[in-house]
Design a protein around this motif. Structure first.
Motif, PDB file in Angstrom:
ATOM      1  N   ARG A  14     -38.069 -15.927   9.893  1.00 39.57           N
ATOM      2  CA  ARG A  14     -36.754 -16.147  10.476  1.00 39.57           C
ATOM      3  C   ARG A  14     -36.172 -17.480  10.020  1.00 39.57           C
ATOM      4  N   ASP A  15     -34.934 -17.459   9.600  1.00 36.55           N
ATOM      5  CA  ASP A  15     -34.252 -18.699   9.241  1.00 36.55           C
ATOM      6  C   ASP A  15     -33.693 -19.320  10.504  1.00 36.55           C
ATOM      7  N   ILE A  16     -34.232 -20.467  10.890  1.00 34.08           N
ATOM      8  CA  ILE A  16     -33.768 -21.117  12.111  1.00 34.08           C
ATOM      9  C   ILE A  16     -32.559 -21.999  11.799  1.00 34.08           C
ATOM     10  N   LEU A  17     -32.642 -22.718  10.691  1.00 31.19           N
ATOM     11  CA  LEU A  17     -31.529 -23.571  10.266  1.00 31.19           C
ATOM     12  C   LEU A  17     -31.252 -23.324   8.786  1.00 31.19           C
ATOM     13  N   GLN A  18     -29.965 -23.201   8.415  1.00 35.79           N
ATOM     14  CA  GLN A  18     -29.637 -22.948   7.015  1.00 35.79           C
ATOM     15  C   GLN A  18     -28.552 -23.908   6.557  1.00 35.79           C
ATOM     16  N   ASP A  19     -28.812 -24.564   5.456  1.00 29.38           N
ATOM     17  CA  ASP A  19     -27.784 -25.318   4.763  1.00 29.38           C
ATOM     18  C   ASP A  19     -27.065 -26.310   5.680  1.00 29.38           C
ATOM     19  N   ILE A  20     -27.863 -27.103   6.396  1.00 27.81           N
ATOM     20  CA  ILE A  20     -27.280 -28.083   7.319  1.00 27.81           C
ATOM     21  C   ILE A  20     -27.059 -29.403   6.579  1.00 27.81           C
ATOM     22  N   SER A  21     -25.823 -29.884   6.581  1.00 28.79           N
ATOM     23  CA  SER A  21     -25.527 -31.189   5.976  1.00 28.79           C
ATOM     24  C   SER A  21     -24.573 -31.954   6.869  1.00 28.79           C
ATOM     25  N   PHE A  22     -24.864 -33.221   7.120  1.00 34.32           N
ATOM     26  CA  PHE A  22     -23.911 -34.102   7.794  1.00 34.32           C
ATOM     27  C   PHE A  22     -24.375 -35.541   7.643  1.00 34.32           C
ATOM     28  N   THR A  23     -23.478 -36.460   7.943  1.00 38.26           N
ATOM     29  CA  THR A  23     -23.830 -37.880   7.921  1.00 38.26           C
ATOM     30  C   THR A  23     -23.410 -38.493   9.239  1.00 38.26           C
ATOM     31  N   TRP A  24     -24.333 -39.220   9.849  1.00 39.25           N
ATOM     32  CA  TRP A  24     -24.019 -39.880  11.121  1.00 39.25           C
ATOM     33  C   TRP A  24     -24.079 -41.382  10.938  1.00 39.25           C
ATOM     34  N   ARG A  25     -23.098 -42.065  11.558  1.00 39.51           N
ATOM     35  CA  ARG A  25     -22.993 -43.508  11.378  1.00 39.51           C
ATOM     36  C   ARG A  25     -23.506 -44.270  12.601  1.00 39.51           C
ATOM     37  N   GLU A  26     -23.585 -45.596  12.452  1.00 34.42           N
ATOM     38  CA  GLU A  26     -23.994 -46.446  13.567  1.00 34.42           C
ATOM     39  C   GLU A  26     -22.893 -46.477  14.618  1.00 34.42           C
ATOM     40  N   ASN A  27     -23.304 -46.889  15.814  1.00 38.92           N
ATOM     41  CA  ASN A  27     -22.379 -47.150  16.897  1.00 38.92           C
ATOM     42  C   ASN A  27     -21.497 -45.941  17.246  1.00 38.92           C
ATOM     43  N   ARG A  28     -22.100 -44.779  17.257  1.00 39.27           N
ATOM     44  CA  ARG A  28     -21.370 -43.568  17.644  1.00 39.27           C
ATOM     45  C   ARG A  28     -22.271 -42.710  18.508  1.00 39.27           C
ATOM     46  N   MET A  29     -21.644 -41.859  19.325  1.00 37.64           N
ATOM     47  CA  MET A  29     -22.418 -40.885  20.075  1.00 37.64           C
ATOM     48  C   MET A  29     -22.010 -39.497  19.600  1.00 37.64           C
ATOM     49  N   TYR A  30     -23.020 -38.746  19.146  1.00 35.70           N
ATOM     50  CA  TYR A  30     -22.779 -37.411  18.606  1.00 35.70           C
ATOM     51  C   TYR A  30     -23.322 -36.354  19.560  1.00 35.70           C
ATOM     52  N   GLY A  31     -22.615 -35.229  19.614  1.00 34.34           N
ATOM     53  CA  GLY A  31     -23.098 -34.117  20.435  1.00 34.34           C
ATOM     54  C   GLY A  31     -23.391 -32.918  19.559  1.00 34.34           C
ATOM     55  N   ILE A  32     -24.479 -32.224  19.868  1.00 33.59           N
ATOM     56  CA  ILE A  32     -24.784 -30.961  19.192  1.00 33.59           C
ATOM     57  C   ILE A  32     -24.618 -29.871  20.231  1.00 33.59           C
ATOM     58  N   VAL A 191     -26.451 -42.448  19.028  1.00 37.79           N
ATOM     59  CA  VAL A 191     -27.042 -41.509  19.971  1.00 37.79           C
ATOM     60  C   VAL A 191     -26.647 -40.107  19.558  1.00 37.79           C
ATOM     61  N   ALA A 192     -27.619 -39.199  19.565  1.00 34.72           N
ATOM     62  CA  ALA A 192     -27.318 -37.791  19.313  1.00 34.72           C
ATOM     63  C   ALA A 192     -27.873 -36.981  20.466  1.00 34.72           C
ATOM     64  N   ALA A 193     -27.026 -36.145  21.070  1.00 39.22           N
ATOM     65  CA  ALA A 193     -27.463 -35.396  22.245  1.00 39.22           C
ATOM     66  C   ALA A 193     -27.189 -33.920  22.064  1.00 39.22           C
ATOM     67  N   VAL A 194     -28.201 -33.101  22.319  1.00 43.08           N
ATOM     68  CA  VAL A 194     -27.967 -31.671  22.463  1.00 43.08           C
ATOM     69  C   VAL A 194     -27.483 -31.458  23.884  1.00 43.08           C
ATOM     70  N   LEU A 195     -26.315 -30.854  24.040  1.00 36.81           N
ATOM     71  CA  LEU A 195     -25.761 -30.671  25.373  1.00 36.81           C
ATOM     72  C   LEU A 195     -25.335 -29.225  25.569  1.00 36.81           C
ATOM     73  N   HIS A 196     -25.566 -28.709  26.753  1.00 37.87           N
ATOM     74  CA  HIS A 196     -25.100 -27.360  27.063  1.00 37.87           C
ATOM     75  C   HIS A 196     -23.698 -27.373  27.652  1.00 37.87           C
ATOM     76  N   ASP A 197     -23.443 -28.455  28.407  1.00 35.09           N
ATOM     77  CA  ASP A 197     -22.192 -28.520  29.145  1.00 35.09           C
ATOM     78  C   ASP A 197     -21.088 -29.063  28.231  1.00 35.09           C
ATOM     79  N   LEU A 198     -20.150 -28.181  27.854  1.00 34.35           N
ATOM     80  CA  LEU A 198     -19.100 -28.574  26.908  1.00 34.35           C
ATOM     81  C   LEU A 198     -18.205 -29.661  27.480  1.00 34.35           C
ATOM     82  N   ASN A 199     -18.018 -29.632  28.816  1.00 34.31           N
ATOM     83  CA  ASN A 199     -17.143 -30.630  29.420  1.00 34.31           C
ATOM     84  C   ASN A 199     -17.757 -32.024  29.358  1.00 34.31           C
TER      85      ASN A 199
END
Lengths: 261, 334
Positions: A14-32, A191-199
Motif C-alpha cells: 500500500r502506498d501511504i504517501l506519494q510524491d510529497i514535497s514542501f518546504t517549511w521555514r523558521e518561526n511559523r506554525m504549520y498544520g497538516i 511547529v508542525a501539528a496534525v490537527l483534526h479540528d479545522l477550526n
C-alpha cells in the motif's frame, strides 16, 4: 528548516504517501489536515525520524534526516503525541526532567542546570505546585500538560504535534494550543501539528497542508485552503464556511444530511 | 548492603554439622593472614566444613540470586510486562532440555563435572537465538511477538523434558531434582564461574537504567527523547539471558526470584531503574541466601529443593505485599 522532496512511503503493497514535497521555514506554525487514513500521522513519523521511507529526501536544517543520531536529533526536535503519557509511578518532576536525557552523558550528568529549566516549563504549562504528584494520580488532560512540559525542557527548535488535542475537552484544547503558539512566537520555533479540528487549525496555523490518499491536495494559508469546495472534495461533507467574527479566519460549520431536515 | 553482610554472617553459622557460631568465626578469622599463627582449636574436618562447604555455598547463593534478580529487572524493564521474568524467553526450558538429555543418557562424566553446566548453558543460549529468530520481523523486535515466541518455544521444549522424564524411570529423580534447582554439592569452582557474570552483569544492565526509565513512557516516546530503542532492547535481553543461563546451568531452575525480587524492589524503592537494577541484585542475593539456608536447615539432614522453597515462601509474602500496596505495583509495571 524542513525540506521534503518527492517522498514516497509504502507499507506492504500500500502506498501511504506519494510524491510529497514542501518546504517549511523558521518561526511559523504549520498544520497538516485531511481525512482519516490520508497519511497525516505517517508524514509526522517520517519527519521525526523514527520511521524509514522508500524514496525521496527529507532534509532538516540542510542535512538528510537519516544522517542524524537519535540523541542528536532529540536535542532540537521534540514530539508531542496524541496519547497522553501512561500512568507511570514517576513524579511529574521526574518525567519532565526526562526531557533532558538527550543532553546528558552516559552517567546522567549534564553541563547546564536542568532544575531551572524544569521549573520554568512547569510554570509555562501551569503545573507549578504539582511537581511531586505521581503521574498515575493525574487526569488525561494533566498528563498531556506534563508531556508538553517535557517537550519544552528539550529546548527544541522544531516541535511536531500529532493530534495533541484529541483526548482533551475544549478548555484544555485551547489552553494547550495557546501555550504552544505562544512558545513558537516567543522563541521563533517551527511547529508542525496534525490537527483534526479545522477550526482550530485555521485559528492557530500560519499555513496548512491538506493530505488526501497520501498526496497533497492543497496547501497555503487557511484563507486559501479552507473553502467549501475543497472541504467537499476532500472530506465528502457539505459545509458552510464563515469568517470568525473576531479573528477573521475561516471557520467551518457542518450540515446534517438533507433527508433529516 | 548491611542486610546482606548480616545475612551472610548469620547463615554461615547455620548448618547440620552442629558447629557453634563462635567456632565458625574462629575458623574464618584464622584465614586472615595476620591471624594465622594463633593455634587452631578445631579439627581439620570442622575447618573443611566451614571453608569448603559452607562458605562457598553461601557465596554462590548470593551470586546466583544477584544474577537472577538483575536478569529479572532487565527483562521487566525492556519487555515492560509485569509477568516477565528471566525465564520468559525460554532460556530455562532450553537449559533443562540439555541437562535432562545428558542425565538421561548418563553422559554426566564425559567432560568431567562441567558436562551438565556446559551443555545447559549452550542449549539455553541456542534457545534464545531461536526465540529471537522467531520474534524478529523486518529487523525489529516486537515485544508481543517476542513474548509469544518465548511461550511457544518454552511449551515445545517443556514437552521434550517431560518426554525424557517419562522415558526413563530409573533416573527420573535426578532430572526432576535438577529441574527444581539446588545449591547442594557445589564448590568454589562454581563460585569462580559465577563471579565474572555477576560482576560484569551489574554495570552492564545498570548502564541501561535511564533508557529503561524512558521506555516506561512507551517505545515511541523513548525514541523521540533520543533512546536507541532496538539497541537497548537487544542488549539488555542478551545480557540478562547470559546471566540467567549461567545461573541455571550451575544450579538448575530456581523459580520466582527473578519475577518477584524486582517487584519487591519497586514496591520499596519506586519506579526508577537506576535504583531498581542494583537493589534487585542485592535483594536477589539475600533472598536466595535465606531460601537456601532454609532449604538445608528445615528438614535437616534432608534438603528441600531450592526452587521449591523460593516459591513456597516467596509467593505468600508477595501476595501479602500485593494486597497491601496494590496501587504501587500496578503503577510501576504499566
Amino acid at each position: 528548516m524542513i525540506e521534503v522532496e518527492q517522498v514516497h512511503k509504502r507499507i506492504g503493497s500500500r502506498d501511504i504517501l506519494q510524491d510529497i514535497s514542501f518546504t517549511w521555514r523558521e518561526n511559523r506554525m504549520y498544520g497538516i489536515i485531511g481525512p482519516n487514513g490520508a497519511g497525516k500521522s505517517t508524514l509526522l513519523s517520517l519527519l521525526s525520524g523514527v520511521e524509514p521511507y522508500q524514496s525521496g529526501r527529507i532534509r532538516l536544517r540542510g542535512r538528510p534526516i537519516e544522517q542524524y543520531g537519535r540523541k542528536e536529533l532529540a536535542r532540537w526536535l521534540a514530539v508531542l503525541q496524541q496519547e497522553a503519557l501512561p500512568k507511570a509511578a514517576f513524579t511529574v518532576r521526574e518525567i519532565v526532567a526526562m526531557g533532558r536525557y538527550p543532553f546528558q552523558n552516559w552517567l546522567g550528568q549534564e553541563e547546564e542546570d536542568a532544575e531551572e529549566l524544569v521549573d520554568r516549563a512547569l510554570e509555562l504549562v501551569g503545573l507549578h505546585g504539582m511537581e511531586s504528584r505521581r503521574l498515575n494520580q493525574l487526569s488525561g488532560g494533566e498528563r498531556q500538560r506534563v508531556a508538553l512540559a517535557k517537550v519544552i525542557v528539550q529546548q527544541p527548535q522544531l516541535i511536531l504535534l500529532d493530534e495533541p488535542t484529541t483526548y482533551l475537552d475544549i478548555g484544555y484544547q485551547v489552553q494547550l494550543l495557546d501555550t504552544v503558539r505562544r512558545l513558537q512566537k516567543n522563541e521563533g520555533l517551527t511547529v508542525a501539528a496534525v490537527l483534526h479540528d479545522l477550526n482550530l487549525a485555521a485559528q492557530y496555523c500560519d499555513e496548512l497542508i491538506v493530505l488526501q490518499d497520501g498526496k497533497i491536495a492543497a496547501s497555503g494559508t487557511p484563507e486559501e485552503v479552507l473553502t467549501a469546495d475543497l472541504i467537499r472534495s476532500v472530506y465528502g461533507a457539505d459545509p458552510i464556511v464563515l469568517r470568525h467574527p473576531e479573528h477573521g479566519v475561516p471557520q467551518v460549520l457542518l450540515r446534517r444530511g438533507k433527508d433529516l431536515e | 548492603m548491611l542486610l546482606l553482610a548480616v545475612s551472610v554472617v548469620v547463615t554461615l553459622s547455620f548448618g547440620s554439622a552442629g558447629l557453634s557460631v563462635g567456632k565458625v568465626w574462629a575458623i574464618l578469622l584464622h584465614q586472615l593472614p595476620w591471624n594465622a599463627d594463633s593455634p587452631p582449636q578445631w579439627t581439620r574436618l570442622e575447618e573443611a566444613v566451614v571453608l569448603q562447604v559452607r562458605l562457598s555455598r553461601v557465596i554462590l547463593a548470593v551470586l546466583v540470586g544477584a544474577c537472577l534478580g538483575l536478569a529479572g529487572a532487565g527483562f521487566q524493564g525492556v519487555l515492560r510486562n509485569p509477568l516477565a521474568d528471566p525465564y520468559t524467553l525460554g532460556v530455562a526450558s532450553g537449559s533443562s532440555v540439555g541437562a535432562a538429555f545428558i542425565i538421561l543418557m548418563g553422559f554426566q562424566a564425559v567432560l568431567g563435572m562441567w558436562t551438565v553446566p556446559a551443555i545447559a548453558f549452550a542449549t539455553g543460549l541456542a534457545t534464545l537465538l531461536a526465540v529471537f529468530w522467531l520474534g524478529r520481523t523486518e529487523g525489529r523486535v516486537e515485544l508481543e511477538t517476542l513474548i509469544l515466541s518465548g511461550v511457544i518455544i518454552q511449551a515445545f521444549l517443556g514437552s521434550f523434558v517431560s518426554l525424557m522424564i517419562s522415558m526413563s524411570n530409573s533416573v527420573v529423580n535426578e532430572i526432576l531434582y535438577w529441574l527444581m534447582g539446588s545449591l547442594a554439592k557445589r564448590g568454589w569452582e562454581h563460585v569462580l564461574l559465577m563471579i565474572p557474570f555477576a560482576l560484569l552483569g551489574l554495570p552492564a544492565i545498570a548502564a541501561f537504567a535511564q533508557p529503561m526509565n524512558l521506555m516506561v513512557l512507551g517505545e515511541r516516546q523513548a525514541a523521540h527523547l533520543g533512546v536507541r530503542v532496538e539497541r537497548t532492547k537487544l542488549a539488555v535481553l542478551v545480557i540478562s539471558t547470559l546471566l540467567t543461563a549461567a545461573a541455571v546451568s550451575v544450579t538448575g531452575v530456581i523459580g520466582f526470584v527473578g519475577l518477584v525480587v524486582p517487584h519487591l524492589v519497586r514496591l520499596i524503592a519506586g519506579p526508577d531503574y537506576r535504583l531498581i537494577v542494583p537493589l534487585s541484585a542485592l535483594l536477589g542475593g539475600i533472598y536466595v541466601l535465606w531460601a537456601d539456608t532454609l532449604a538445608r536447615m528445615a528438614l535437616s539432614p534432608k534438603e528441600i529443593p531450592l526452587g521449591v522453597l523460593t516459591a513456597l515462601v516467596g509467593a505468600p509474602f508477595f501476595a501479602y505485599l500485593l494486597k497491601r500496596r496494590k496501587a504501587g505495583l500496578k503503577e510501576g509495571s504499566a
